[in-house]
Design a protein around this motif. Sequence first.
Motif, PDB file in Angstrom:
ATOM      1  N   MET A  35      44.376  -6.180  62.107  1.00 46.15           N
ATOM      2  CA  MET A  35      43.034  -6.773  62.397  1.00 46.15           C
ATOM      3  C   MET A  35      42.630  -7.253  61.254  1.00 46.15           C
ATOM      4  O   MET A  35      41.754  -8.200  61.466  1.00 46.15           O
ATOM      5  N   SER A  36      42.339  -6.444  60.180  1.00 48.82           N
ATOM      6  CA  SER A  36      41.552  -7.048  58.904  1.00 48.82           C
ATOM      7  C   SER A  36      42.172  -8.004  58.537  1.00 48.82           C
ATOM      8  O   SER A  36      41.537  -9.020  57.997  1.00 48.82           O
ATOM      9  N   VAL A  37      43.591  -8.371  58.775  1.00 48.78           N
ATOM     10  CA  VAL A  37      44.066  -9.630  58.315  1.00 48.78           C
ATOM     11  C   VAL A  37      43.691 -10.912  59.096  1.00 48.78           C
ATOM     12  O   VAL A  37      43.212 -11.993  58.655  1.00 48.78           O
ATOM     13  N   SER A  38      43.633 -10.648  60.236  1.00 45.12           N
ATOM     14  CA  SER A  38      42.818 -11.777  61.212  1.00 45.12           C
ATOM     15  C   SER A  38      41.477 -12.109  61.109  1.00 45.12           C
ATOM     16  O   SER A  38      41.022 -13.242  61.011  1.00 45.12           O
ATOM     17  N   PHE A  39      40.744 -11.090  60.598  1.00 41.35           N
ATOM     18  CA  PHE A  39      39.420 -11.100  60.228  1.00 41.35           C
ATOM     19  C   PHE A  39      39.213 -11.876  58.864  1.00 41.35           C
ATOM     20  O   PHE A  39      38.374 -12.976  58.835  1.00 41.35           O
ATOM     21  N   GLY A  40      40.012 -11.615  57.908  1.00 47.46           N
ATOM     22  CA  GLY A  40      39.832 -12.574  56.730  1.00 47.46           C
ATOM     23  C   GLY A  40      40.510 -13.647  56.938  1.00 47.46           C
ATOM     24  O   GLY A  40      39.838 -14.793  56.205  1.00 47.46           O
ATOM     25  N   ALA A  41      41.645 -13.940  57.646  1.00 46.16           N
ATOM     26  CA  ALA A  41      42.165 -15.377  58.125  1.00 46.16           C
ATOM     27  C   ALA A  41      40.738 -16.232  58.843  1.00 46.16           C
ATOM     28  O   ALA A  41      40.564 -17.476  58.370  1.00 46.16           O
ATOM     29  N   MET A  42      39.977 -15.483  59.509  1.00 43.14           N
ATOM     30  CA  MET A  42      38.945 -16.097  60.441  1.00 43.14           C
ATOM     31  C   MET A  42      37.810 -16.536  59.265  1.00 43.14           C
ATOM     32  O   MET A  42      37.163 -17.692  59.463  1.00 43.14           O
ATOM     33  N   THR A  43      37.599 -15.733  58.452  1.00 42.27           N
ATOM     34  CA  THR A  43      36.502 -16.030  57.487  1.00 42.27           C
ATOM     35  C   THR A  43      36.970 -17.191  56.451  1.00 42.27           C
ATOM     36  O   THR A  43      36.041 -18.090  56.300  1.00 42.27           O
ATOM     37  N   GLY A  44      38.295 -17.245  56.043  1.00 44.13           N
ATOM     38  CA  GLY A  44      38.844 -18.127  55.360  1.00 44.13           C
ATOM     39  C   GLY A  44      38.902 -19.338  55.861  1.00 44.13           C
ATOM     40  O   GLY A  44      38.358 -20.372  55.284  1.00 44.13           O
ATOM     41  N   HIS A  45      38.989 -19.416  57.248  1.00 44.53           N
ATOM     42  CA  HIS A  45      39.124 -20.673  57.911  1.00 44.53           C
ATOM     43  C   HIS A  45      37.394 -21.259  58.174  1.00 44.53           C
ATOM     44  O   HIS A  45      37.398 -22.510  57.999  1.00 44.53           O
ATOM     45  N   LEU A  46      36.541 -20.348  58.279  1.00 46.19           N
ATOM     46  CA  LEU A  46      35.316 -20.887  58.303  1.00 46.19           C
ATOM     47  C   LEU A  46      34.935 -21.519  57.037  1.00 46.19           C
ATOM     48  O   LEU A  46      34.187 -22.561  56.776  1.00 46.19           O
ATOM     49  N   ILE A  47      35.230 -20.672  55.913  1.00 48.00           N
ATOM     50  CA  ILE A  47      34.946 -21.311  54.570  1.00 48.00           C
ATOM     51  C   ILE A  47      35.684 -22.759  54.369  1.00 48.00           C
ATOM     52  O   ILE A  47      35.104 -23.644  53.697  1.00 48.00           O
ATOM     53  N   HIS A  48      36.865 -22.661  54.666  1.00 50.47           N
ATOM     54  CA  HIS A  48      37.605 -24.025  54.320  1.00 50.47           C
ATOM     55  C   HIS A  48      37.237 -25.122  55.444  1.00 50.47           C
ATOM     56  O   HIS A  48      36.993 -26.316  54.924  1.00 50.47           O
ATOM     57  N   ARG A  49      37.053 -24.793  56.457  1.00 50.60           N
ATOM     58  CA  ARG A  49      36.865 -25.856  57.697  1.00 50.60           C
ATOM     59  C   ARG A  49      35.528 -26.385  57.571  1.00 50.60           C
ATOM     60  O   ARG A  49      35.408 -27.713  57.514  1.00 50.60           O
ATOM     61  N   PHE A  50      34.473 -25.643  57.104  1.00 51.77           N
ATOM     62  CA  PHE A  50      33.029 -26.112  57.290  1.00 51.77           C
ATOM     63  C   PHE A  50      32.307 -26.057  56.086  1.00 51.77           C
ATOM     64  O   PHE A  50      31.420 -26.512  55.896  1.00 51.77           O
ATOM     65  N   SER A  51      33.077 -25.780  55.156  1.00 54.72           N
ATOM     66  CA  SER A  51      32.873 -26.027  53.527  1.00 54.72           C
ATOM     67  C   SER A  51      31.566 -25.080  53.391  1.00 54.72           C
ATOM     68  O   SER A  51      30.491 -25.327  52.674  1.00 54.72           O
ATOM     69  N   LEU A  52      31.520 -23.713  53.896  1.00 53.94           N
ATOM     70  CA  LEU A  52      30.357 -22.891  53.802  1.00 53.94           C
ATOM     71  C   LEU A  52      30.572 -22.155  52.603  1.00 53.94           C
ATOM     72  O   LEU A  52      31.663 -21.973  52.052  1.00 53.94           O
TER      73      LEU A  52
END
Length: 61
Positions: free
Chosen positions: A1-18
Amino acid sequence: MSVSFGAMTGHLIHRFSLPPLLVTLAGMSFARGAAFLVSMRPIGIDHMVNLPTSKSGLGSA
């Protein structure tokens, strides 16, 4: 679960340049809110490690 949560935050950072710090803080708030819903008890941050002391506070030399 924590890996998927980290992947989600990494995706948000990369995709939307947050900013990573803001996404991390938002994720922590979301996780604490979800934990509160599951346990129905507030989760406090009260470790002495996080509190500055007079010897090692912000402004000490």
